[in-house]
Design a protein around this motif. Structure first.
Motif, PDB file in Angstrom:
ATOM      1  N   GLU A 179       0.777  -1.241   0.004  1.00  0.00           N
ATOM      2  CA  GLU A 179      -0.013   0.090  -0.012  1.00  0.00           C
ATOM      3  C   GLU A 179       0.734   1.253  -0.075  1.00  0.00           C
ATOM      4  O   GLU A 179       0.548   2.265  -0.635  1.00  0.00           O
ATOM      5  CB  GLU A 179      -1.149  -0.003   1.159  1.00  0.00           C
ATOM      6  N   ARG A 182       2.691   1.569  -3.128  1.00  0.00           N
ATOM      7  CA  ARG A 182       1.573   2.154  -4.457  1.00  0.00           C
ATOM      8  C   ARG A 182       1.460   3.629  -4.168  1.00  0.00           C
ATOM      9  O   ARG A 182       1.631   4.347  -5.296  1.00  0.00           O
ATOM     10  CB  ARG A 182       0.263   1.404  -4.357  1.00  0.00           C
ATOM     11  N   PRO A 327     -10.805  -1.570 -12.235  1.00  0.00           N
ATOM     12  CA  PRO A 327     -11.327  -1.413 -10.812  1.00  0.00           C
ATOM     13  C   PRO A 327     -11.748   0.069 -10.504  1.00  0.00           C
ATOM     14  O   PRO A 327     -11.097   0.678 -10.073  1.00  0.00           O
ATOM     15  CB  PRO A 327     -10.026  -1.735  -9.957  1.00  0.00           C
ATOM     16  N   GLY A 330     -11.826   1.487  -7.029  1.00  0.00           N
ATOM     17  CA  GLY A 330     -10.442   1.727  -6.489  1.00  0.00           C
ATOM     18  C   GLY A 330      -9.579   2.773  -7.213  1.00  0.00           C
ATOM     19  O   GLY A 330      -9.004   3.737  -6.567  1.00  0.00           O
ATOM     20  N   THR A 417      -4.595   0.977 -12.407  1.00  0.00           N
ATOM     21  CA  THR A 417      -5.325  -0.271 -12.960  1.00  0.00           C
ATOM     22  C   THR A 417      -4.252  -1.388 -13.275  1.00  0.00           C
ATOM     23  O   THR A 417      -4.572  -2.784 -12.950  1.00  0.00           O
ATOM     24  CB  THR A 417      -5.914   0.145 -14.410  1.00  0.00           C
ATOM     25  N   THR A 420      -3.309  -2.857  -9.893  1.00  0.00           N
ATOM     26  CA  THR A 420      -4.339  -3.582  -9.432  1.00  0.00           C
ATOM     27  C   THR A 420      -4.346  -5.014 -10.168  1.00  0.00           C
ATOM     28  O   THR A 420      -4.342  -6.029  -9.436  1.00  0.00           O
ATOM     29  CB  THR A 420      -5.558  -2.908  -9.561  1.00  0.00           C
ATOM     30  N   LEU A 421      -4.087  -5.041 -11.413  1.00  0.00           N
ATOM     31  CA  LEU A 421      -4.033  -6.075 -12.085  1.00  0.00           C
ATOM     32  C   LEU A 421      -2.719  -7.090 -11.701  1.00  0.00           C
ATOM     33  O   LEU A 421      -2.754  -8.303 -11.747  1.00  0.00           O
ATOM     34  CB  LEU A 421      -3.941  -5.993 -13.709  1.00  0.00           C
ATOM     35  N   ASN A 423      -1.541  -6.961  -8.790  1.00  0.00           N
ATOM     36  CA  ASN A 423      -1.556  -7.472  -7.242  1.00  0.00           C
ATOM     37  C   ASN A 423      -2.753  -8.549  -7.261  1.00  0.00           C
ATOM     38  O   ASN A 423      -2.511  -9.518  -6.412  1.00  0.00           O
ATOM     39  CB  ASN A 423      -1.790  -6.310  -6.304  1.00  0.00           C
ATOM     40  N   ASN A 424      -3.910  -8.104  -7.724  1.00  0.00           N
ATOM     41  CA  ASN A 424      -5.162  -8.833  -7.670  1.00  0.00           C
ATOM     42  C   ASN A 424      -5.470 -10.013  -8.416  1.00  0.00           C
ATOM     43  O   ASN A 424      -5.702 -10.913  -8.106  1.00  0.00           O
ATOM     44  CB  ASN A 424      -6.363  -8.061  -7.366  1.00  0.00           C
ATOM     45  N   ALA A 425      -4.851  -9.616  -9.768  1.00  0.00           N
ATOM     46  CA  ALA A 425      -5.286 -10.793 -10.756  1.00  0.00           C
ATOM     47  C   ALA A 425      -3.965 -11.556 -11.103  1.00  0.00           C
ATOM     48  O   ALA A 425      -3.925 -12.358 -11.810  1.00  0.00           O
ATOM     49  CB  ALA A 425      -5.671 -10.126 -11.910  1.00  0.00           C
ATOM     50  N   GLY A 426      -2.668 -10.997 -10.569  1.00  0.00           N
ATOM     51  CA  GLY A 426      -1.575 -11.759 -10.889  1.00  0.00           C
ATOM     52  C   GLY A 426      -1.123 -11.717 -12.219  1.00  0.00           C
ATOM     53  O   GLY A 426      -0.378 -12.613 -12.665  1.00  0.00           O
ATOM     54  N   THR A 428       1.537 -10.415 -13.657  1.00  0.00           N
ATOM     55  CA  THR A 428       2.792  -9.982 -13.531  1.00  0.00           C
ATOM     56  C   THR A 428       3.718  -9.764 -14.957  1.00  0.00           C
ATOM     57  O   THR A 428       4.509  -9.092 -14.907  1.00  0.00           O
ATOM     58  CB  THR A 428       3.637 -10.964 -12.743  1.00  0.00           C
TER      59      THR A 428
END
Lengths: 545, 137
Positions: A179, A182, A327, A330, A417, A420-421, A423-426, A428
């Protein structure tokens, strides 16, 4: 209708009091009018000839010695941005403080073009043009990649070797705190695209608009130094300033065009599988140059402004799309949070002294400041040309604050975005992708990626066109001694020349050398712009308010 | 036959206009038509004027001087443009329509190779106005 009763939409009403500078110099007095076959020219002799010769020599030098020239120019660029990082940061702060000071002071009520002048363009057309010329293309490439870079380097925390930091994290980093990383990553990104770069552009544009529209001097960079050099500004001191501006603009545009073609072809290859070889790149440069030439032949209103508005509309559609399918909550909450993070870190990030984050400060901030400053003659002069009729306060708020907010929004939507993609959707692979592909890889993580990627490629290409056409107009005006009504063939010449330089360097190598050279011009221009701060205040103080 | 003759003028190149100005004045006398000199100026300083106001004053002075010298009354009309090199092709037909001109007399160059691809201002005007156009070379 006689001139005694001009219609409202024709000659503007009397412009009111202005403080014209009394000079014996007449615009175009040093110009020559050679003919090349059927084409006529009207050019400022020392500036046009010297610029053309120096550009040609640099291109030949870069082609013949492209490895050693590349190393030498890159070493010079690194040396300047590393050893004079404090100077670039300090200069950037001076520009921001001057702008804020002018907004708050009574000088802010001076109107560009005279007390009763009315704006030449409405807000949408005006804003589209200044944004498309100044920053559009950068946002396409760095909107996703830069927040990710700062985020990952912040997350990695501080690493040291021999007492020196080896990490690239801004300030103190944010070790293993996603956090905080970011927040810091977004603050650092917005810092590079917010108030400071726009303050650089605003200073150049304000100085030029003031000395052109209010003081009656030609629309060329040297005019803003009249209070310092006096009549000598029409001699070699002024020639050198104008030649430097032409070199910085053409090198910047040509190398950006060369790299842009490489990046656009990589994008086309990634999205549509079109082979991204040298042929595709040359076709792209020819196409961009062709459209830019058509645009300058359509004129400022019929070409440049129309393309800029189309581009901004397309960019807004893409932004809204990512906002809605990404998101959304967010991003919306992130906008305020990022703005707050920027405000909170603005002073530490802009502090030139006593910092340990050498890589970030020298490799990112100082490089960016040199880059923005090297582009400032071009963008500033273009902004000046379209800004008549605004008050200084209105001008600075519109050039400084609104683009900064748009940059924050853009970085929040695309950078936020992407983070977030990851971190949250992996996803990489966004972080792992090449710089020019990060945007497209991110769009792949969202619905309708074929359409949005196509919009992305079109935006990249058209942003290059809008930089190329406005840049050609600027170079043409400077090399015509400030005349904007020189023969049209001249603007075609510069547009074509710029494309030609890009193609030659792409084929023969040397793009890196010339780009490093272009960025290096940021150093002398930083000194020049600091002088301009003085001339702006002096010039404004003599204006009727 | 003609009542209002429009004469586009470029104050920066008055020396190249003398033949067109002569023809326009003679036709004005012949048809007892009103002469209207039309000029386009940018908002930025030029060789001719520091600002549009000064341009208007100079066009007016030019008009007064020409009408006195040629013994035929004339008025003038000025336009501002952001990019006069290009915009003049839009402004000339508009100027002719607004003043109700029925004849345009303008100086033009001898056509060359490039005129096959890029029409001159006179050629463009003739394609976009109802008035007669007299190109003087």
């Amino acid at each position: 209708m006689s001139v005694d009763t001009p219609a409202e939409d024709l000659i503007p009403p009397p412009e009111g009091d202005v403080d014209l500078i009394e000079t014996d110099y007449e615009i175009g007095q040093d110009n020559i009018q050679p003919k090349l076959g059927p084409l006529g020219f009207d050019i400022h002799n020392p500036v046009f000839a010297t610029s053309a010769i120096v550009i040609t020599l640099f291109v030949i030098f870069s082609l013949v010695f492209h490895d050693s020239a590349g190393d030498a120019f890159e070493a010079m660029r690194t040396w300047l941005t590393s050893n004079f990082d404090w100077f670039f940061l300090l200069a950037g702060n001076v520009f921001v403080i001057l702008c804020i000071g002018l907004v708050l002071s009574p000088l802010g009520s001076v109107r560009l073009g005279g007390k009763d002048a009315t704006p030449d363009y409405n807000y949408i057309g005006w804003f589209s043009m200044l944004f498309a010329a100044g920053m559009g293309i950068g946002l396409m490439f760095f909107g996703v990649s830069e927040p990710i870079s700062h985020y990952t380097s912040s997350l990695g925390g501080i690493t040291e070797e021999g007492g020196l930091r080896t990490d690239w994290a801004p300030l103190g980093g944010a070790l293993e705190d996603p956090e905080a990383a970011r927040r810091l990553g977004m603050a650092a990104t917005i810092f590079h695209w917010g108030l400071h770069p726009w303050a650089i552009y605003a200073v150049v544009a304000l100085a030029l608009a003031l000395f052109t529209f209010n003081k009656g001097l030609p629309l060329t960079i040297r005019s803003m130094f009249y209070p310092i050099f006096g009549e000598r500004v029409w001699g070699w001191p002024g020639h050198i300033i104008d030649i430097l501006a032409v070199l910085a603009t053409l090198f910047g545009l040509a190398t950006s065009l060369g790299y842009g073609a490489q990046q656009a072809s990589a994008g086309l290859n990634f999205v549509f599988g079109i082979p991204g070889g040298i042929n595709t790149q040359i076709i792209l440069i020819c196409a961009i140059t062709g459209v830019a030439t058509y645009s300058v032949l359509r004129g400022l209103d019929g070409g440049v402004k129309v393309l800029s508005e189309i581009n901004m509309a397309l960019a807004a559609v893409l932004l809204l799309f990512v906002l809605l399918v990404g998101p959304t909550i967010g991003i919306l909450t992130g906008f305020g949070a990022n703005l707050a993070a920027y405000a909170q870190d603005l002073i530490p990030l802009s502090n030139p002294f006593g910092r340990a984050d050498d890589n970030f400060r020298q490799g990112w901030t100082s490089f960016y400041w040199a880059w923005w400053i090297s582009w400032s003659p071009f963008v500033g002069m273009f902004i000046a040309r379209v800004s008549r009729g605004r008050t200084v306060r209105e001008f600075i708020i519109a050039v400084l604050v609104i683009p900064s907010i748009v940059s924050v929004l853009w970085m929040t939507v695309f950078g936020g975005t992407a983070i977030t993609l990851i971190n949250n959707a992996g996803l990489t692979e966004i972080a792992d992708a090449a710089l020019e592909l990060k945007l497209f890889v991110m769009l792949e993580g969202l619905p309708l990626s074929a359409i949005t990627s196509l919009v992305g490629v079109i935006l990249v290409i058209v942003f290059f066109v809008t930089s190329s056409d406005s840049g050609s107009l600027v170079i043409d005006t400077i090399t015509a001694g400030g005349k904007i009504n020189a023969p049209v063939s001249q603007r075609v010449f510069w547009c074509t020349f710029e494309g030609l330089v890009a193609v030659v360097l792409l084929l023969g190598g040397g793009l890196g050398a010339l780009q490093a050279m272009a960025v290096s011009t940021g150093f002398p221009f930083a000194i020049v712009l600091l002088l301009a701060c003085y001339t702006i205040v002096k010039g404004l103080m003599s204006e009727p308010r | 036959m003609y009542k209002k003759i429009v004469v586009p003028v470029d104050l920066e190149h008055i020396d190249k206009l003398s033949k067109a100005l002569d023809v326009a004045a003679n036709l004005g006398k012949l048809f007892e038509a009103e002469l209207i000199y039309v000029g386009v100026t940018p908002t930025v300083p030029t060789t001719v004027a520091h600002n549009p106001d000064e341009y208007v004053a100079k066009l007016k002075a030019f008009t007064t001087s020409e009408s006195g010298r040629r013994g035929h009354p004339a008025t003038s009309k000025a336009f501002t443009s952001h990019d006069p090199s290009i915009d003049i092709d839009q402004y000339l037909p508009r100027a002719v329509a607004e003043v109700g001109g029925d004849l345009v007399v303008m100086a033009s160059h001898v056509p060359g190779f490039f005129d096959r691809f890029w029409p001159s201002h006179g050629e463009n005007l003739a394609s976009h106005t109802n008035a007669s156009v007299f190109l003087v070379r």
